[in-house]
Design a protein around this motif. Structure first.
Motif, short mmCIF file in Angstrom:
data_model
loop_
_atom_site.label_atom_id
_atom_site.label_comp_id
_atom_site.label_asym_id
_atom_site.label_seq_id
_atom_site.Cartn_x
_atom_site.Cartn_y
_atom_site.Cartn_z
N MET A 193 8.39 43.70 25.46
CA MET A 193 9.30 44.07 24.39
C MET A 193 9.81 42.85 23.65
O MET A 193 9.84 42.82 22.40
N LEU A 194 10.18 41.80 24.39
CA LEU A 194 10.67 40.58 23.76
C LEU A 194 9.59 39.93 22.91
O LEU A 194 9.85 39.45 21.80
N SER A 195 8.37 39.92 23.40
CA SER A 195 7.25 39.37 22.64
C SER A 195 7.02 40.16 21.36
O SER A 195 6.81 39.59 20.28
N HIS A 196 7.09 41.48 21.44
CA HIS A 196 6.89 42.34 20.28
C HIS A 196 7.96 42.09 19.22
O HIS A 196 7.69 42.18 18.02
N GLU B 44 18.53 47.99 19.20
CA GLU B 44 17.69 49.13 19.55
C GLU B 44 16.73 48.80 20.69
O GLU B 44 16.35 49.68 21.48
N SER B 45 16.35 47.53 20.80
CA SER B 45 15.46 47.12 21.89
C SER B 45 16.19 47.12 23.23
O SER B 45 15.61 47.48 24.26
N ILE B 46 17.45 46.75 23.21
CA ILE B 46 18.25 46.78 24.44
C ILE B 46 18.43 48.23 24.90
O ILE B 46 18.32 48.53 26.09
N LYS B 47 18.69 49.12 23.96
CA LYS B 47 18.82 50.54 24.31
C LYS B 47 17.51 51.08 24.87
O LYS B 47 17.51 51.90 25.80
N TRP B 48 16.38 50.64 24.30
CA TRP B 48 15.07 51.09 24.77
C TRP B 48 14.87 50.70 26.24
O TRP B 48 14.43 51.51 27.05
N GLY C 72 13.63 53.59 36.26
CA GLY C 72 13.80 52.52 37.24
C GLY C 72 14.79 51.45 36.82
O GLY C 72 15.12 50.57 37.61
N ILE C 73 15.26 51.53 35.57
CA ILE C 73 16.27 50.58 35.09
C ILE C 73 17.65 51.17 35.38
O ILE C 73 17.97 52.27 34.92
N GLU C 74 18.47 50.45 36.11
CA GLU C 74 19.77 50.97 36.53
C GLU C 74 20.90 50.56 35.60
O GLU C 74 21.84 51.31 35.38
N LYS C 75 20.83 49.36 35.04
CA LYS C 75 21.90 48.88 34.17
C LYS C 75 21.38 47.73 33.32
O LYS C 75 20.62 46.89 33.80
N VAL C 76 21.78 47.71 32.06
CA VAL C 76 21.40 46.61 31.16
C VAL C 76 22.67 46.03 30.55
O VAL C 76 23.50 46.77 30.01
N THR C 77 22.84 44.73 30.66
CA THR C 77 23.97 44.03 30.08
C THR C 77 23.44 42.94 29.17
O THR C 77 22.47 42.26 29.52
N TYR C 78 24.07 42.79 28.03
CA TYR C 78 23.60 41.78 27.07
C TYR C 78 24.74 40.89 26.64
O TYR C 78 25.82 41.37 26.26
N TYR C 79 24.50 39.58 26.69
CA TYR C 79 25.47 38.60 26.20
C TYR C 79 24.95 38.03 24.89
O TYR C 79 23.91 37.38 24.85
N SER C 80 25.68 38.28 23.81
CA SER C 80 25.29 37.81 22.49
C SER C 80 26.17 36.63 22.07
O SER C 80 27.34 36.56 22.43
#
Length: 220
Positions: free
Chosen positions: A164-167, A199-203, A209-217
Motif C-alpha cells: 500500500m505504501l509503495s502504491h 484513506e490508505s490508513i482506513k483501508w 487480522g488487523i486489530e488496531k491502526v495508529t498514525y502519527y502525523s
C-alpha cells in the motif's frame, strides 16, 4: 550531530532539555490518541520522578497533552489550562523495567472514548523515544510520519501494508517488527518520509487480522 543538537532546543522552562523532551512526549501521545485528552494518568519513572517538580516535568508533560510544543509560552500555566478545559489529570510512580532514566507512562482517555497507553523516554536535547504503545514495544522518535499497526502474527500482513505504501509513493525510512509470541499479537512500526493518505490508513484498518491502526502525523 548538527549545531542544533549542540546548542539545544528552543524551549520554555528550566535549562534541562529533558523538560523539552517531556513536552514532546505528551504532544506525540496526544496525536497518537487522535482526539483531545479527557483523562490522563501520568506515571513518572527514574529521574523524571526524582527531579520532576524542580525541572517542571509535570507541567511540561501536561502541556504536551494539551497540544503545546516545547517553545509555547503557556507551558507554565498548563495545570490551569487543563482544569479550564476539563482535562482530569493525576500523577504517580511508574513501575517500569529496562527503560531510560527519564521515562513516563501515560494512560490516556479521549473525549470520544479512545484509550491509549504510551511509555515515552526523554533522551536529551529534546530527542525522545516512544518505547511502547498499549503494552507492546514500539521505539520510534516522533521525527517522521509513523504508522503503527497492531495485527495478528499471520503471513501476508507486512506485504499488504508495504505494498500500500509503495502504491501511494510513500518511502519507508525505517521499519521495526515485534511480536509477543509466534502466532500471537504483533506490531509494525513504520517511519516514513512522506505523510500517508487518510484513506490508505482506513483501508489498512479494515483488513482481516488487523486489530488496531495508529498514525502519527507531522501535520498540525
Amino acid at each position: 550531530m548538527n549545531i542544533f543538537d549542540i546548542i539545544g532546543p528552543v524551549m520554555v522552562g528550566p535549562s534541562s532539555s529533558h523538560t523539552a523532551g517531556a513536552v514532546k512526549i505528551g504532544y506525540v501521545a496526544r496525536k497518537l490518541l487522535g482526539e483531545p485528552v479527557k483523562k490522563a494518568q501520568i506515571l513518572l519513572y527514574g529521574s523524571f520522578l526524582a527531579t520532576g517538580k524542580g525541572h517542571g516535568t509535570h507541567k511540561a508533560i501536561l502541556a504536551g497533552l494539551l497540544g503545546m510544543k516545547p517553545d509555547n509560552p503557556e507551558i507554565p500555566r498548563s495545570f490551569e489550562i487543563a482544569e479550564k478545559n476539563g482535562l482530569e489529570f493525576s500523577f504517580g510512580e511508574a513501575k517500569l523495567k529496562d527503560v531510560h532514566p527519564n521515562s513516563v507512562q501515560l494512560i490516556l482517555s479521549g473525549i470520544n472514548g479512545r484509550h491509549l497507553e504510551v511509555v515515552g523516554e526523554s533522551l536529551g536535547g529534546s530527542l525522545i523515544n516512544i518505547a511502547a504503545i498499549d503494552g507492546l514495544s514500539a521505539n520510534f522518535s516522533g521525527e517522521y510520519p509513523t504508522l503503527i499497526v497492531h495485527n495478528l502474527d499471520q503471513p501476508g500482513h507486512i506485504a499488504e501494508v508495504t505494498s500500500m505504501l509503495s502504491h501511494k509513493s510513500v518511502n519507508i525510512a525505517e521499519m521495526q517488527l515485534y511480536r509477543s509470541n509466534r502466532g500471537g499479537n504483533a506490531v509494525m512500526i513504520i517511519e516514513c518520509d512522506q505523510e500517508i493518505p487518510e484513506e490508505s490508513i482506513k483501508w489498512v484498518s479494515h483488513l482481516e487480522g488487523i486489530e488496531k491502526v495508529t498514525y502519527y502525523s507531522l501535520e498540525e
